[in-house]
Design a protein around this motif. Structure first.
Motif, PDB file in Angstrom:
ATOM      1  N   ASP A   1      -9.563  10.705 -11.318  1.00  0.00           N
ATOM      2  CA  ASP A   1      -8.229  10.837 -10.693  1.00  0.00           C
ATOM      3  C   ASP A   1      -7.996   9.445 -10.656  1.00  0.00           C
ATOM      4  OD1 ASP A   1      -6.470  10.768  -8.488  1.00  0.00           O
ATOM      5  OD2 ASP A   1      -7.305  12.247  -7.338  1.00  0.00           O
ATOM      6  N   LEU A   2      -7.175   9.005 -11.214  1.00  0.00           N
ATOM      7  CA  LEU A   2      -6.407   7.491 -11.613  1.00  0.00           C
ATOM      8  C   LEU A   2      -5.721   7.144 -10.243  1.00  0.00           C
ATOM      9  CD1 LEU A   2      -6.848   5.271 -13.556  1.00  0.00           C
ATOM     10  CD2 LEU A   2      -4.682   6.131 -14.655  1.00  0.00           C
ATOM     11  N   GLY A   3      -5.095   8.096  -9.594  1.00  0.00           N
ATOM     12  CA  GLY A   3      -4.308   7.876  -8.463  1.00  0.00           C
ATOM     13  C   GLY A   3      -5.424   7.599  -7.316  1.00  0.00           C
TER      14      GLY A   3
ATOM     15  N   MET B   1       0.813  -1.254   0.059  1.00  0.00           N
ATOM     16  CA  MET B   1      -0.046   0.015  -0.089  1.00  0.00           C
ATOM     17  C   MET B   1       0.728   1.315  -0.205  1.00  0.00           C
ATOM     18  SD  MET B   1      -3.057  -0.803  -0.605  1.00  0.00           S
ATOM     19  CE  MET B   1      -3.546   0.815  -0.242  1.00  0.00           C
ATOM     20  N   HIS B   2       2.146   1.323   0.623  1.00  0.00           N
ATOM     21  CA  HIS B   2       2.831   2.549   0.605  1.00  0.00           C
ATOM     22  C   HIS B   2       3.359   2.610  -0.784  1.00  0.00           C
ATOM     23  CE1 HIS B   2       6.319   4.917   1.571  1.00  0.00           C
ATOM     24  NE2 HIS B   2       6.999   4.276   0.913  1.00  0.00           N
ATOM     25  N   HIS B   3       3.914   1.720  -1.524  1.00  0.00           N
ATOM     26  CA  HIS B   3       4.337   1.684  -2.751  1.00  0.00           C
ATOM     27  C   HIS B   3       3.105   2.281  -3.779  1.00  0.00           C
ATOM     28  CE1 HIS B   3       8.519   0.282  -2.320  1.00  0.00           C
ATOM     29  NE2 HIS B   3       7.697  -0.468  -1.325  1.00  0.00           N
ATOM     30  N   ILE B   4       1.853   1.636  -3.515  1.00  0.00           N
ATOM     31  CA  ILE B   4       0.893   2.183  -4.223  1.00  0.00           C
ATOM     32  C   ILE B   4       0.516   3.529  -4.173  1.00  0.00           C
ATOM     33  CG2 ILE B   4      -1.894   1.836  -4.706  1.00  0.00           C
ATOM     34  CD1 ILE B   4      -1.023  -1.192  -4.516  1.00  0.00           C
TER      35      ILE B   4
ATOM     36  N   LEU C   1       0.497  10.172 -10.214  1.00  0.00           N
ATOM     37  CA  LEU C   1      -0.238   9.992 -11.379  1.00  0.00           C
ATOM     38  C   LEU C   1      -0.923  11.370 -12.099  1.00  0.00           C
ATOM     39  CD1 LEU C   1      -1.857   6.439 -10.721  1.00  0.00           C
ATOM     40  CD2 LEU C   1      -0.159   7.188 -12.349  1.00  0.00           C
ATOM     41  N   PRO C   2      -1.633  12.125 -10.973  1.00  0.00           N
ATOM     42  CA  PRO C   2      -2.278  13.253 -11.610  1.00  0.00           C
ATOM     43  C   PRO C   2      -1.534  14.143 -12.647  1.00  0.00           C
ATOM     44  CG  PRO C   2      -2.879  12.995  -9.164  1.00  0.00           C
ATOM     45  CD  PRO C   2      -1.783  12.361  -9.539  1.00  0.00           C
ATOM     46  N   ASP C   3      -0.126  14.547 -12.068  1.00  0.00           N
ATOM     47  CA  ASP C   3       0.683  15.019 -13.050  1.00  0.00           C
ATOM     48  C   ASP C   3       0.981  14.359 -14.238  1.00  0.00           C
ATOM     49  OD1 ASP C   3       0.841  17.318 -11.526  1.00  0.00           O
ATOM     50  OD2 ASP C   3       2.930  16.639 -10.466  1.00  0.00           O
ATOM     51  N   ALA C   4       1.262  12.891 -14.215  1.00  0.00           N
ATOM     52  CA  ALA C   4       1.432  12.265 -15.458  1.00  0.00           C
ATOM     53  C   ALA C   4       0.034  12.367 -16.544  1.00  0.00           C
ATOM     54  CB  ALA C   4       1.532  10.681 -14.909  1.00  0.00           C
TER      55      ALA C   4
ATOM     56  N   GLU D   1      -7.508  11.461 -17.805  1.00  0.00           N
ATOM     57  CA  GLU D   1      -7.458  12.741 -17.796  1.00  0.00           C
ATOM     58  C   GLU D   1      -8.720  13.435 -18.584  1.00  0.00           C
ATOM     59  OE1 GLU D   1      -6.282  16.639 -16.536  1.00  0.00           O
ATOM     60  OE2 GLU D   1      -5.835  14.512 -15.813  1.00  0.00           O
ATOM     61  N   ASP D   2      -8.794  12.925 -19.832  1.00  0.00           N
ATOM     62  CA  ASP D   2      -9.869  13.165 -20.563  1.00  0.00           C
ATOM     63  C   ASP D   2     -11.265  13.113 -19.951  1.00  0.00           C
ATOM     64  OD1 ASP D   2     -10.858  14.364 -22.960  1.00  0.00           O
ATOM     65  OD2 ASP D   2     -11.633  12.554 -23.585  1.00  0.00           O
ATOM     66  N   LEU D   3     -11.402  12.165 -19.248  1.00  0.00           N
ATOM     67  CA  LEU D   3     -12.675  11.623 -18.488  1.00  0.00           C
ATOM     68  C   LEU D   3     -12.699  12.135 -16.957  1.00  0.00           C
ATOM     69  CD1 LEU D   3     -13.019   7.996 -19.570  1.00  0.00           C
ATOM     70  CD2 LEU D   3     -14.241   9.696 -20.541  1.00  0.00           C
ATOM     71  N   GLY D   4     -11.727  13.040 -16.617  1.00  0.00           N
ATOM     72  CA  GLY D   4     -11.822  13.591 -15.317  1.00  0.00           C
ATOM     73  C   GLY D   4     -11.656  12.593 -14.345  1.00  0.00           C
TER      74      GLY D   4
END
Length: 146
Positions: free
Chosen positions: A123-125, A21-24, A31-34, A118-121
């Motif tokens: 937050d993948l993170g 979980m720490h690594h995730i 991810l947001p910047d990516a 990103e296109d769909l809004g």
């Protein structure tokens, strides 16, 4: 408790789950910047030129654009599968070079996924953290091999 086949490892320890979980969470922070960068790059090279016109021209235009992007992710997965199927691909390398064809296909999958999120809004993170919190350390195969 669900019976596990003998070849399935035991559920990870609390320490192993915490480390996972720490690594995730660390990955999730980046991810947001990516996502923004992948989306901006795709737009800058005209990757989806005409998408807005398609969205406006048809009642389901937005769905067509999203479906197209999902199909492109699928095509990258197919290309990765072709690399795996190739007798020329060594699947037992201890470390795969970054310029290896399989590495490149997996990177393409990530880039297209980041752009679509990103296109769909999305937050993948946050989605990654939520999914991992729900599944890390639990046996979920339901008795099938994969």
């Amino acid at each position: 408790m669900t019976d596990r086949p003998a070849d399935v490892p035991a559920i990870p320890s609390e320490e192993e789950r915490a480390q996972t979980m720490h690594h995730i969470r660390e990955l999730a922070r980046a991810l947001p910047d990516a996502q923004r960068s992948a989306h901006a790059y795709a737009r800058s090279i005209g990757l989806f030129t005409g998408a807005k016109e398609v969205e406006k021209a048809h009642p389901s235009g937005r769905a067509y654009v999203v479906a197209t992007k999902l199909a492109l992710i699928h095509s990258e997965v197919t290309e990765a599968l072709l690399e795996v199927r190739s007798r020329d691909t060594d699947l037992d390398l201890p470390v795969r070079p970054a310029d290896d064809p399989l590495s490149a296909e997996l990177a393409d999958i990530m880039l297209r996924t980041l752009e679509l999120a990103e296109d769909l809004g999305i937050d993948l993170g946050a989605a990654l953290e939520a999914k991992a919190a729900d599944t890390v350390g639990r046996y979920r195969h339901g008795g099938v091999r994969f």
